[in-house]
Write an enzyme that holds these catalytic residues in place. Structure first.
Site, mmCIF file in Angstrom:
data_model
loop_
_atom_site.group_PDB
_atom_site.id
_atom_site.type_symbol
_atom_site.label_atom_id
_atom_site.label_comp_id
_atom_site.label_asym_id
_atom_site.label_seq_id
_atom_site.Cartn_x
_atom_site.Cartn_y
_atom_site.Cartn_z
ATOM 1 N N ASP A 25 30.670 44.606 44.465
ATOM 2 C CA ASP A 25 30.539 43.479 45.396
ATOM 3 C C ASP A 25 31.275 43.890 46.661
ATOM 4 O O ASP A 25 32.504 43.934 46.692
ATOM 5 C CB ASP A 25 31.159 42.227 44.763
ATOM 6 C CG ASP A 25 31.214 41.038 45.730
ATOM 7 O OD1 ASP A 25 30.754 41.164 46.885
ATOM 8 O OD2 ASP A 25 31.728 39.974 45.318
ATOM 9 N N LYS A 87 31.950 43.739 57.424
ATOM 10 C CA LYS A 87 30.630 43.370 56.895
ATOM 11 C C LYS A 87 29.831 42.563 57.925
ATOM 12 O O LYS A 87 28.605 42.637 57.977
ATOM 13 C CB LYS A 87 30.801 42.562 55.614
ATOM 14 C CG LYS A 87 29.509 42.222 54.892
ATOM 15 C CD LYS A 87 29.799 41.621 53.533
ATOM 16 C CE LYS A 87 28.548 41.196 52.795
ATOM 17 N NZ LYS A 87 28.878 40.634 51.469
ATOM 18 N N GLU A 186 23.313 38.842 46.336
ATOM 19 C CA GLU A 186 24.519 38.285 45.726
ATOM 20 C C GLU A 186 24.218 37.078 44.829
ATOM 21 O O GLU A 186 24.717 37.023 43.699
ATOM 22 C CB GLU A 186 25.545 37.930 46.813
ATOM 23 C CG GLU A 186 26.170 39.188 47.419
ATOM 24 C CD GLU A 186 26.848 38.971 48.773
ATOM 25 O OE1 GLU A 186 27.015 37.803 49.183
ATOM 26 O OE2 GLU A 186 27.205 39.971 49.417
ATOM 27 N N ASP A 208 28.213 29.682 47.277
ATOM 28 C CA ASP A 208 29.147 30.800 47.473
ATOM 29 C C ASP A 208 29.994 30.553 48.707
ATOM 30 O O ASP A 208 29.539 30.714 49.839
ATOM 31 C CB ASP A 208 28.340 32.105 47.610
ATOM 32 C CG ASP A 208 29.244 33.340 47.791
ATOM 33 O OD1 ASP A 208 30.462 33.172 47.996
ATOM 34 O OD2 ASP A 208 28.710 34.464 47.735
HETATM 35 P P1 ADP Z 1 34.199 37.167 50.470
HETATM 36 O O1 ADP Z 1 33.030 36.973 49.589
HETATM 37 O O2 ADP Z 1 34.011 36.656 51.846
HETATM 38 O O3 ADP Z 1 34.746 38.554 50.428
HETATM 39 P P2 ADP Z 1 35.984 35.953 48.540
HETATM 40 O O4 ADP Z 1 35.010 35.433 47.581
HETATM 41 O O5 ADP Z 1 36.832 37.096 48.098
HETATM 42 O O6 ADP Z 1 35.372 36.207 49.948
HETATM 43 O O7 ADP Z 1 36.931 34.724 48.927
HETATM 44 C C1 ADP Z 1 38.049 34.886 49.718
HETATM 45 C C2 ADP Z 1 38.589 33.528 50.038
HETATM 46 O O8 ADP Z 1 38.955 32.864 48.833
HETATM 47 C C3 ADP Z 1 39.852 33.578 50.888
HETATM 48 O O9 ADP Z 1 39.749 32.649 51.946
HETATM 49 C C4 ADP Z 1 40.935 33.196 49.918
HETATM 50 O O10 ADP Z 1 42.035 32.572 50.551
HETATM 51 C C5 ADP Z 1 40.197 32.239 49.029
HETATM 52 N N1 ADP Z 1 40.887 32.035 47.767
HETATM 53 C C6 ADP Z 1 41.198 32.980 46.840
HETATM 54 N N2 ADP Z 1 41.879 32.423 45.826
HETATM 55 C C7 ADP Z 1 42.014 31.113 46.120
HETATM 56 C C8 ADP Z 1 42.639 29.995 45.462
HETATM 57 N N3 ADP Z 1 43.284 30.133 44.311
HETATM 58 N N4 ADP Z 1 42.540 28.799 46.064
HETATM 59 C C9 ADP Z 1 41.909 28.649 47.233
HETATM 60 N N5 ADP Z 1 41.309 29.636 47.893
HETATM 61 C C10 ADP Z 1 41.368 30.867 47.351
HETATM 62 MG MG MG Z 2 31.522 37.195 48.310
#
Ligand code: ADP
Ligand code: MG
Length: 626
Positions: A25, A87, A186, A208
């Site tokens: 991913d 990205k 995705e 998502d």
């Molecule tokens: P992307 O797909 O854009 O790479 P992710 O799915 O990894 O993103 O999500 C990242 C986001 O999730 C960040 O904004 C992070 O702060 C948030 N996040 C991760 N864990 C938590 C949590 N426990 N509570 C709230 N937000 C969270």
């Molecule tokens: Mg993602």
């Protein structure tokens, strides 16, 4: 884009040899890698036990490249050389600079090839190169964990990624030395991770919410095939905005008025920690020393989950509005959905889960880690594509990637088999002749989503001859499309009253490369409005021509039933319609046609009176039945 096309049967490898395959991913905020071991998905951690690799790349003066948490830590001191969210730049050109460039700290130059390059201390670096650094780290991690050479990887991309963005992702993988087995959408990966592909038919929503983006996808599983019914979202809405909201609250509470860039970054990081903690806890205490960003005094504050929810409620509402739009695009109601899947770190926020559950009227699926679900689905697919499963387990998801249709009068396309239809399939439709006495019909088979033949791909042409002369609209020509399990398309045309037939086999049925498909799909989306206008103009013209031909024919035959004034009026109306039909205003053409129609009523009535029971207007090829 809507397609999940999986390997051909019989392509699997020797049964005993397990080939190492991974799913990646490649996220905007985080990236991670997963694999299948003994039939179970496993995410692979780094040496420190961390699974999520921050998608951050920092170029150092000595030529080294830092990727992940170290790079993220350094971002505040070294913003110019620390690339975050690359990205967003993948496969984009000048447009992305207009959209994002101004807000970002980078020094960006646009090369002749249209690609934005980041000027870093290590030289100019493209988004593809930066992404390759992330992939390289994950590849290494997998090789160390699995102890061998990788057969290949499935890398996920957003469902809305266009051809260039997908190509850029593939290029990055190649640069990183990875063999791409497939790019996978995705949301499809998330659905596969939850095993929705093994369930009965159903429509699912994949919600998502990541760091900087929100995507909603409506997928339909139909006879083993995932179709994307609709996608939507907001490319500038995610967990980062939750952080901004908290940072704003801290500033207001602590009396920070003009924070410099450094203070802003630190506030963001603090806000993020507070937010993530509030997913588990009811409140978080914060302290700030006097002087921070000009704060007048030491400050201590408490942010409760309730207060946080009030801060971000408008953002969550915005995601639900996008969900409502996506449902509407798909022509569905929330009640039509079988499952709702949550993906992305921000779906850990309890308010998000609650509101999504309320909106869709059912509890969303959350038992897999929302950070990992996409990588897990990719790993499942990689395992299959690498040939580690017996054939019987293969997902045979073969669909028609782009609609098949026929050219009708005026260069318009009539779709006969819509895209995403699983094969084999047979569909037929009836057409008729456009002119009186027409004895042949030329059939043009095309593929694509656009309304005009000129914008689709021509597959074949053939002619049906020997149609008995009849008045326009009387002949019944049944055109049947058949696509067999191997993807061979054959088209037959038959005049049903006489049984005259013509047939053609199109080989191969589409033969479009993935890239062609994506390009054509993207074009169809971009051009949908223009196409509709073009279509209505073409239809108005065809209708106009049909009308004046019929009126001229009637005049020639029975003009004697009208006096000189009446003939002149009708002739003027015909001339006016011909003139307007040459211009591009479809409304004006339609209005003029109505006037001619009206003017012609007198003649029609006299002909009826005269006992001539001949249809005043015939049907034409654009008028479909059956
Ligand atoms: P992307 O797909 O854009 O790479 P992710 O799915 O990894 O993103 O999500 C990242 C986001 O999730 C960040 O904004 C992070 O702060 C948030 N996040 C991760 N864990 C938590 C949590 N426990 N509570 C709230 N937000 C969270
Ligand atoms: Mg993602």
């Amino acid at each position: 884009m809507a397609l999940l096309q999986i390997v051909e049967p019989g392509q699997s490898q020797a049964p005993h040899q397990h080939r190492l395959a991974i799913g990646i991913d490649l996220g905007t905020t985080h990236s991670l890698v997963a694999t299948m071991q003994s039939g179970l998905p496993r995410v692979l951690p780094d040496h420190d036990g961390q699974v999520l690799l921050p998608s951050v790349v920092r170029y150092l003066a000595d030529g080294h490249v830092e990727v992940g948490e170290r790079a993220r830590q350094g971002a505040a001191q070294d913003p110019l050389n620390t690339l975050i969210s690359v990205k967003r730049f993948m496969g984009r050109g000048l447009d992305v600079l207009h959209q994002l460039g101004a807000q970002l700290p980078y020094d960006i130059t646009l090369h002749d090839n249209g690609v934005p390059y980041f000027r870093t201390i290590a030289g100019e670096r493209s988004p593809v190169e930066a992404s390759a650094e992330i992939l390289r780290v994950l590849k290494l991690r997998a090789e160390e964990a699995l102890g061998g050479e990788l057969a290949g990887a499935v890398i996920t991309v957003p469902a809305y990624f266009d051809e260039t963005q997908r190509q850029a992702t593939k290029d990055a993988a190649r640069l990183a030395g990875l063999q791409v087995l497939r790019l996978l959408n995705e949301p499809t990966a998330a659905a596969v991770a939850y095993g929705l592909d093994r369930q009965a038919e159903g429509i699912h929503a994949i919600y998502d919410l990541g760091g900087g983006t929100f995507d909603i996808s409506i997928l339909r599983l139909h006879q083993g095939v995932f179709e994307v019914l609709a996608t939507g979202g907001n490319a500038a809405l995610g967990g980062d905005d939750f952080d901004h909201a908290i940072a704003g609250w801290i500033m207001a509470s602590a009396g920070i008025v003009n924070p410099d860039a450094d203070v802003q970054r630190r506030l963001q990081m603090t806000a993020r920690k507070v937010k993530e903690a509030l997913s588990q806890r009811e409140s978080v205490e914060l302290k700030l020393a006097a002087g921070t960003g000009g704060a007048p005094a030491d400050w201590t504050g408490v942010l409760t989950r309730d207060a946080f929810e009030q801060l971000v409620a408008p953002l969550v509402d915005e995601t639900l509005r996008a969900c409502r739009r996506a449902l509407r695009d798909a022509g569905l109601k929330a009640a039509d959905l079988a499952e709702v899947v949550l993906v992305g770190g921000s779906t850990r926020v309890p308010l998000v889960r609650r509101r999504v559950g309320e909106f869709f009227g059912r509890p969303p699926l959350t038992h897999l880690d929302p950070d990992q679900v996409v990588a897990i689905g990719a790993a499942v697919q990689a395992d299959i594509l690498a040939g580690n499963k017996p054939d019987s387990d293969l997902l045979l998801l073969d669909v028609i990637p782009l609609s098949l249709g026929l050219e009708t009068y005026g260069g318009l396309v009539e779709k006969i088999v819509p895209r995403n239809t699983p094969i084999p399939v047979a569909r037929a439709q009836e057409f008729t002749t456009f002119k009186d006495g027409q004895t042949a019909m030329s059939l043009h088979v095309v593929q694509g989503e656009r309304e005009l033949v000129a914008d689709c791909r021509s597959l074949a042409r053939f002619t049906l001859r020997g149609i008995p002369p009849m008045v326009a609209g009387a002949a019944r020509i049944r055109v049947a499309f058949q696509v067999d399990a191997d993807g061979l398309l054959s088209v037959t045309a038959e005049e049903t009253s006489t049984g005259v037939r013509a047939e053609i086999v199109v080989k191969p049925s589409w033969g479009l490369a993935d890239e062609d498909i994506l390009r054509l799909l993207r074009e169809s989306q971009q051009h949908a409005v223009a196409d509709m206008q073009a279509r209505s103009l073409t239809e108005a013209r065809a209708e106009a021509e049909r009308l004046w031909l019929a009126t001229e024919a009637a005049l020639a035959e029975d003009g004697r039933l009208l006096d000189a004034h009446e003939v002149a009026a009708l002739t003027r109306a015909i001339a006016e319609l011909k003139t307007l039909a040459a211009a591009a205003d479809s409304a004006a053409i339609t209005q003029s046609a109505e006037r001619l129609n009206h003017a012609g009523e007198l003649l029609a009535a006299r002909r009826m009176d005269a006992g001539i029971r001949q249809a005043f207007a015939g049907k034409n090829l654009t008028e479909l039945e059956g």
